[in-house]
Structure formats: structure tokens, C-alpha cells
Motif scaffolding. Structure first.
Motif, mmCIF file in Angstrom:
data_model
loop_
_atom_site.group_PDB
_atom_site.id
_atom_site.type_symbol
_atom_site.label_atom_id
_atom_site.label_comp_id
_atom_site.label_asym_id
_atom_site.label_seq_id
_atom_site.Cartn_x
_atom_site.Cartn_y
_atom_site.Cartn_z
ATOM 1 N N VAL A 55 0.860 -1.179 0.000
ATOM 2 C CA VAL A 55 0.000 0.000 0.000
ATOM 3 C C VAL A 55 0.901 1.235 0.000
ATOM 4 O O VAL A 55 1.810 1.347 0.825
ATOM 5 C CB VAL A 55 -0.937 0.013 1.226
ATOM 6 N N ALA A 57 0.898 5.413 0.147
ATOM 7 C CA ALA A 57 0.134 6.611 0.501
ATOM 8 C C ALA A 57 1.022 7.822 0.240
ATOM 9 O O ALA A 57 2.245 7.755 0.416
ATOM 10 C CB ALA A 57 -0.278 6.564 1.965
ATOM 11 N N VAL A 77 -8.579 -0.381 3.252
ATOM 12 C CA VAL A 77 -7.822 0.448 2.315
ATOM 13 C C VAL A 77 -8.613 0.541 1.022
ATOM 14 O O VAL A 77 -9.016 -0.475 0.458
ATOM 15 C CB VAL A 77 -6.421 -0.151 2.032
ATOM 16 N N GLY A 79 -8.371 2.237 -2.865
ATOM 17 C CA GLY A 79 -7.440 2.887 -3.768
ATOM 18 C C GLY A 79 -7.389 2.230 -5.130
ATOM 19 O O GLY A 79 -8.228 1.383 -5.466
ATOM 20 N N ALA A 100 -3.190 4.203 -2.397
ATOM 21 C CA ALA A 100 -4.291 4.457 -1.462
ATOM 22 C C ALA A 100 -4.897 5.844 -1.629
ATOM 23 O O ALA A 100 -4.187 6.847 -1.755
ATOM 24 C CB ALA A 100 -3.808 4.277 -0.031
ATOM 25 N N ILE A 103 -7.483 5.301 3.951
ATOM 26 C CA ILE A 103 -7.086 4.209 4.844
ATOM 27 C C ILE A 103 -7.751 4.475 6.186
ATOM 28 O O ILE A 103 -7.731 5.608 6.683
ATOM 29 C CB ILE A 103 -5.547 4.156 5.046
#
Length: 153
Positions: A55, A57, A77, A79, A100, A103
Motif C-alpha cells: 500500500v 500513501a 484500504v 485505492g 491508497a 485508509i
């Protein structure tokens, strides 16, 4: 442009790694998503296959994720899914990344106390001008930004 947007519910598998880049803050962590099913023969719930996602971000989401998440935390999550395949040293590698958009802790499995983060001192035009991170990498030459591939056998 068509994109694959997903929502994954699982557990944080690695401590988030936070970096300050030229384009702004970035954080990454591994997410473990395990399916569960009712084994009618044993009359009990059983764990199925586990999928792992990296993941990613960016910007304020990266800062907040790094400050809020720990290994083992149940999270949701949402995305964009990015799946990459590569051949390295004669072996096939496939990695699944999630860029993402949101979250959060999974409140079906616990409680969480929300604290609003202070807004950063940036203008709207500066935030809009930041480019997206480079997703395609030829090989993990830079260990700080290298994706962690999953070997497919």
C-alpha cells in the motif's frame, strides 16, 4: 482513463515506512488480506489463502498513516490497484500495489479514537501541481523507494 479501484480489508503486515521525497511525503506498508470460510464438515471458520499488497500513501495520507498504523492493525484500504509482472534473474515476479486514496481502522474489529490533523501550510495550486509517484521501476536499485515484489511459483 480506466482504473481498477478496490477496497481491501485486512491487517497491517509491516510497519509503515515513511519518507520525505521531493514531491512530498510518501509512506508504504504491506497489507495481508486473508479470506475466511465456514468449513461445514468441522462447523468452524477456517482461514483461506492470504494475499499481500504493498500500500502506497502520499502527501497528508502518508503522514497520517505513518503516525496511526502499527503491525497487526485491522484496516480498510481503498485505492487504485496496480499489478506488475517482471522477469528478474530468470524468475517471474508479480507484485500488487494499491495507490491508497483512503485508509482507516476496521471498526468491525475494534475501536479507534480520531484526532484531526492540523492542515499543512500549502497553497491549493502547489498541492495540485505535484506529480504522481513513478510506479514503473526496472529493478529495485534504490532501496528507499523499491517495491517489494512477491515471487510467483
Amino acid at each position: 482513463m480506466n482504473e481498477t479501484t478496490i477496497c481491501a480489508v485486512g491487517n497491517v503486515a509491516t510497519q509503515p515506512v515513511y519518507r520525505e521525497l521531493a514531491t512530498g511525503p510518501s509512506a508504504r506498508f504491506r497489507l495481508a488480506v486473508t479470506s475466511r470460510y465456514l468449513d461445514r464438515g468441522k462447523n468452524e471458520w477456517t482461514d483461506g489463502h492470504t494475499n499481500f499488497f504493498t500500500v502506497w500513501a502520499n502527501r497528508q495520507l502518508a503522514t497520517n498513516a505513518a503516525a496511526s498504523l502499527n503491525v497487526g492493525d485491522p484496516v480498510v484500504v481503498q485505492g487504485r490497484l496496480k499489478v506488475r509482472s517482471d522477469v528478474r534473474e530468470g524468475q517471474s515476479w508479480t507484485s500488487a500495489d494499491i495507490d491508497a486514496l483512503a485508509i482507516g481502522h476496521d471498526l468491525a474489529r475494534g475501536t479507534s479514537a480520531f484526532r484531526r490533523a492540523p492542515r499543512p501550510e500549502t497553497t491549493a495550486t502547489a498541492a495540485a501541481a505535484q506529480p504522481e509517484p513513478e510506479w514503473e521501476t526496472s529493478a529495485p536499485a534504490d532501496s528507499q523507494q523499491a517495491h517489494e515484489p512477491v515471487m510467483v511459483t
